[in-house]
Motif scaffolding. Structure first.
Motif, PDB file in Angstrom:
ATOM      1  N   LEU A 113       0.205  34.388   3.218  1.00  0.00           N
ATOM      2  CA  LEU A 113       1.461  33.635   3.328  1.00  0.00           C
ATOM      3  C   LEU A 113       1.270  32.194   2.846  1.00  0.00           C
ATOM      4  O   LEU A 113       0.348  31.514   3.467  1.00  0.00           O
ATOM      5  N   PRO A 114       1.825  31.824   1.918  1.00  0.00           N
ATOM      6  CA  PRO A 114       1.800  30.445   1.464  1.00  0.00           C
ATOM      7  C   PRO A 114       2.506  29.221   2.053  1.00  0.00           C
ATOM      8  O   PRO A 114       2.293  28.073   1.506  1.00  0.00           O
ATOM      9  N   TYR A 115       3.350  29.406   2.890  1.00  0.00           N
ATOM     10  CA  TYR A 115       4.064  28.459   3.372  1.00  0.00           C
ATOM     11  C   TYR A 115       3.835  28.325   5.104  1.00  0.00           C
ATOM     12  O   TYR A 115       3.613  29.399   5.606  1.00  0.00           O
ATOM     13  N   SER A 116       3.739  27.145   5.539  1.00  0.00           N
ATOM     14  CA  SER A 116       3.359  26.840   6.986  1.00  0.00           C
ATOM     15  C   SER A 116       4.652  26.394   7.444  1.00  0.00           C
ATOM     16  O   SER A 116       5.753  26.308   6.856  1.00  0.00           O
ATOM     17  N   SER A 117       4.633  26.177   8.924  1.00  0.00           N
ATOM     18  CA  SER A 117       5.725  25.708   9.734  1.00  0.00           C
ATOM     19  C   SER A 117       5.464  24.285  10.260  1.00  0.00           C
ATOM     20  O   SER A 117       6.328  23.905  11.059  1.00  0.00           O
ATOM     21  N   ASP A 118       4.728  23.711   9.596  1.00  0.00           N
ATOM     22  CA  ASP A 118       4.390  22.356  10.228  1.00  0.00           C
ATOM     23  C   ASP A 118       4.428  21.489   9.084  1.00  0.00           C
ATOM     24  O   ASP A 118       3.653  20.511   9.079  1.00  0.00           O
ATOM     25  N   ARG A 119       5.138  21.566   8.096  1.00  0.00           N
ATOM     26  CA  ARG A 119       5.217  20.503   6.952  1.00  0.00           C
ATOM     27  C   ARG A 119       6.928  19.773   7.065  1.00  0.00           C
ATOM     28  O   ARG A 119       7.535  20.056   5.801  1.00  0.00           O
ATOM     29  N   PRO A 120       7.553  19.283   8.221  1.00  0.00           N
ATOM     30  CA  PRO A 120       8.628  18.822   8.165  1.00  0.00           C
ATOM     31  C   PRO A 120       9.002  17.921   7.036  1.00  0.00           C
ATOM     32  O   PRO A 120      10.308  17.704   6.737  1.00  0.00           O
ATOM     33  N   ALA A 121       8.167  17.149   6.508  1.00  0.00           N
ATOM     34  CA  ALA A 121       8.455  16.039   5.420  1.00  0.00           C
ATOM     35  C   ALA A 121       8.874  16.804   4.266  1.00  0.00           C
ATOM     36  O   ALA A 121       9.813  16.017   3.433  1.00  0.00           O
ATOM     37  N   HIS A 180       9.310  22.232   5.088  1.00  0.00           N
ATOM     38  CA  HIS A 180       8.363  23.387   5.595  1.00  0.00           C
ATOM     39  C   HIS A 180       8.352  23.351   7.214  1.00  0.00           C
ATOM     40  O   HIS A 180       7.211  23.166   7.704  1.00  0.00           O
ATOM     41  N   ASP A 181       9.415  23.548   7.827  1.00  0.00           N
ATOM     42  CA  ASP A 181       9.253  23.670   9.311  1.00  0.00           C
ATOM     43  C   ASP A 181       9.747  24.847   9.833  1.00  0.00           C
ATOM     44  O   ASP A 181      10.172  25.056  11.186  1.00  0.00           O
ATOM     45  N   SER A 182      10.043  25.954   9.155  1.00  0.00           N
ATOM     46  CA  SER A 182      10.532  27.201   9.755  1.00  0.00           C
ATOM     47  C   SER A 182       9.653  28.283  10.272  1.00  0.00           C
ATOM     48  O   SER A 182       8.266  27.972   9.802  1.00  0.00           O
ATOM     49  N   VAL A 183      10.029  29.049  11.135  1.00  0.00           N
ATOM     50  CA  VAL A 183       8.894  30.182  11.392  1.00  0.00           C
ATOM     51  C   VAL A 183       9.214  31.388  10.518  1.00  0.00           C
ATOM     52  O   VAL A 183      10.261  31.518   9.674  1.00  0.00           O
ATOM     53  N   HIS A 222       4.781  31.522  13.799  1.00  0.00           N
ATOM     54  CA  HIS A 222       4.578  30.350  13.529  1.00  0.00           C
ATOM     55  C   HIS A 222       3.344  30.174  12.769  1.00  0.00           C
ATOM     56  O   HIS A 222       2.324  30.558  13.348  1.00  0.00           O
ATOM     57  N   VAL A 223       3.323  29.838  11.466  1.00  0.00           N
ATOM     58  CA  VAL A 223       2.134  29.602  10.900  1.00  0.00           C
ATOM     59  C   VAL A 223       1.753  28.216  10.475  1.00  0.00           C
ATOM     60  O   VAL A 223       2.421  27.138  10.202  1.00  0.00           O
ATOM     61  N   PRO A 224       0.347  27.709  11.145  1.00  0.00           N
ATOM     62  CA  PRO A 224       0.004  26.494  11.182  1.00  0.00           C
ATOM     63  C   PRO A 224      -0.330  26.028   9.671  1.00  0.00           C
ATOM     64  O   PRO A 224      -0.809  26.816   8.974  1.00  0.00           O
TER      65      PRO A 224
END
Length: 294
Positions: free
Chosen positions: A250-258, A261-264, A277-279
């Motif tokens: 999976l190429p997208y994380s859940s920890d880049r709100p800026a 990219h903050d979705s589960v 949830h992907v760190p």
């Protein structure tokens, strides 16, 4: 050069500074979307730890990328002074169909970012240089209304250019699977209009080790709002084996709100509807995550 020769000899860096400032000013005035997208790329690159990494780009954007981000580029208009073969590497990568070959080559060349625009003129020239026909890849038609219609054909959708510029990393049923190692980090207002470049980041991808029902299909979906306010979706499906196991990257994380990219991740399958949830660390460094469904 005339009267400017003396000052340039005494301070050659001044010429570059003038050209640099002029490029920034003209970009902001004439092509604001390009200017804004590339400045955002520069900010993202500076926020990363370690040495700066370069950009895979279509050659017409090379000078703009270089001046506005201070990142090294694979191709630029200077290639014409070095000979036609200097354009070949970028052209070959954008027309490559195997994701792993692209990843390996980008890694060898220390390329982290892909800047891509809707530029069928440049891509078409690359296709013709290979001895192929552009009509096998795409067709452009003028409608009675005066609008231009573009048909992207299977041959184009299988290339890196098609998979990023047209599909935004997603797959197309019966044509090509999603890309697993590229995520959209800077978006454009339009997908099929030139002058609105998008930026994708090459990542290792989080490696999910799934356990579920045997011989079943599970779908992973990720929804986010991009930096220009567009609703985006990435999806990938995976089939388990007889023991109920499967791996997916999976190429997208859940920890880049800026960058939105903050979705589960939403994971669905036979009798299952779960969230994951992907760190960010897992995406950047290829860490493994275990998930049990059912």
């Amino acid at each position: 050069i005339g009267p400017y020769y003396g000052p340039i000899v005494r301070n050659p860096s001044g010429l570059l500074a003038i050209a640099h400032a002029s490029t920034r000013t003209s970009e902001a005035r004439e092509r604001p979307a390009i200017h804004e997208s590339l400045l955002r790329l520069g900010e993202l690159a500076r926020a990363r730890d370690g040495e700066p990494e370069g950009v895979l780009n279509l050659w017409p954007l090379g000078h703009r990328v270089l001046y506005l981000t201070n990142l090294p580029v694979l191709a630029s208009p200077f290639g014409s002074h070095l000979g036609g073969t200097s354009f070949d590497e970028a052209s070959d990568l954008f027309l490559e169909e195997e994701e792993q070959r692209v990843i390996d080559r980008m890694s060898d060349r220390s390329l982290r970012w892909v800047v891509i625009d809707a530029d069928l003129g440049t891509v078409g020239a690359s296709i013709r240089a290979r001895g192929d026909l552009t009509r096998d890849y795409y067709e452009q038609r003028r409608l009675p209304t005066g609008e231009q219609q573009i048909e992207h054909r299977r041959a184009l959708l299988r290339t890196l250019y098609g998979r990023l510029a047209v599909l935004a990393g997603n797959g197309a049923d019966g044509v090509v699977e999603p890309l697993h190692h590229f995520r959209l980090v800077v978006d454009g207002a339009h997908d099929h209009t030139g002058g609105h470049p998008r930026v994708f980041e090459r990542v290792a991808g989080a490696r999910v080790r799934l356990r579920g029902e045997s011989d079943a299909t599970y779908r992973f979906e990720y929804h986010f709002v991009s930096d220009v306010g567009r609703a985006r979706r990435y999806a990938v499906s995976v089939e388990t084996d007889a023991s109920g196991r499967a791996d997916v990257v999976l190429p997208y994380s859940s920890d880049r709100p800026a960058i939105g990219h903050d979705s589960v991740w939403r994971v669905t399958g036979p009798g299952a509807a779960e969230e994951l949830h992907v760190p960010e660390d897992a995406v950047r460094h290829g860490r493994s995550l275990d998930m049990v469904l059912g």
